[in-house]
Design an enzyme around this catalytic site. Structure first.
Site, mmCIF file in Angstrom:
data_model
loop_
_atom_site.group_PDB
_atom_site.id
_atom_site.type_symbol
_atom_site.label_atom_id
_atom_site.label_comp_id
_atom_site.label_asym_id
_atom_site.label_seq_id
_atom_site.Cartn_x
_atom_site.Cartn_y
_atom_site.Cartn_z
ATOM 1 N N CYS A 2 0.877 -1.167 0.000
ATOM 2 C CA CYS A 2 0.000 0.000 0.000
ATOM 3 C C CYS A 2 0.912 1.214 0.000
ATOM 4 C CB CYS A 2 -0.909 0.013 1.223
ATOM 5 S SG CYS A 2 -1.915 1.527 1.335
ATOM 6 N N GLU A 105 -3.985 1.126 -6.328
ATOM 7 C CA GLU A 105 -3.049 0.094 -6.762
ATOM 8 C C GLU A 105 -2.950 0.175 -8.278
ATOM 9 O OE1 GLU A 105 -1.095 -1.418 -4.959
ATOM 10 O OE2 GLU A 105 -2.000 -1.693 -2.978
#
Length: 226
Positions: A2, A105
């Site tokens: 992340c 992402e």
């Protein structure tokens, strides 16, 4: 991993959502491209109270010689967080929740990497599981945090092989419970979030640069859009 996320939630909304007791010296404005080394809001239990405070994203352990180590510690893997020397003490006594309302992402495609934003279908904010520590630096004490990642759920898996741990309310309460110090029990909370409660959509590749911070970053774009 992340490496980027978003937060638009106000302090007042966070106080209600996470049942906060105190708010530290914190200035919170919408951030559509939160990146490592940024100052981020995080919730910890301090003195039996839930405190919202400012943290440096990128964990700097108390024993670090300098803060550069934080660049390598923006994430901690759920599978090893209870055994790695840098984290195994923190999971017992220095757990944090990092508020967010979405994360990014990147999917590899023939046209390059395409970013996606992942959010709740409900539109609600949520909390990442994290750890924190305090480093005695040359400018005084510095609190820093890391976001824990786990294997991806069905929504994320074709985009990336990791996702941040999002804590549902029951798990969040256990995570912030100062009386809980069973590392194995805590590690069991670090699982992929229910994919059926989430959605994703493509966003502009401009999010790839930390210099870009505007609200347009979270707008949905047609695939293959620049």
């Amino acid at each position: 991993m992340c490496g980027r996320y978003t937060i638009q939630t106000t302090i007042e909304e966070l106080m209600t959502m996470f049942d906060l007791d105190r708010v530290g010296d914190i200035h919170l404005t919408p951030n559509y491209n939160v990146a490592p080394t940024h100052s981020v809001p995080a919730i910890i239990n301090e003195g039996g109270e839930r405190l919202l405070a400012q943290f440096h994203w990128g964990l700097i352990p108390f024993w670090a010689k300098n803060k550069k180590i934080g660049f390598k510690m923006i994430n901690a893997r759920a599978e090893t967080v209870a055994s790695k020397p840098a984290y195994k003490g923190l999971i017992k006594r220095r757990r944090a929740v990092i508020p967010a309302d979405g994360f990014y992402e990147w999917m590899a495609t023939e046209d390059g990497k395409q970013p996606y934003r992942f959010v709740m279908k409900s539109g609600d904010s949520f909390g990442f599981a994290g750890l924190w520590d305090e480093w005695d630096g040359p400018d005084g004490p510095l609190r820093s945090c890391t976001i824990i990642t786990t294997k991806p759920n069905k929504l994320v898996e074709d985009v990336h092989d990791r996702m941040p741990v999002i804590l549902p309310s029951k798990a969040l309460n256990v995570w912030l419970d100062p009386e809980e110090d069973d590392a194995e029990k805590l590690q069991e909370l670090l699982v992929p979030y229910d994919a059926d409660k989430m959605r994703r959509y493509p966003v502009s590749k401009n999010v790839g640069s930390v210099k870009n911070t505007g609200a347009s970053l979270i707008e949905e774009v047609p695939l293959n859009s620049k």
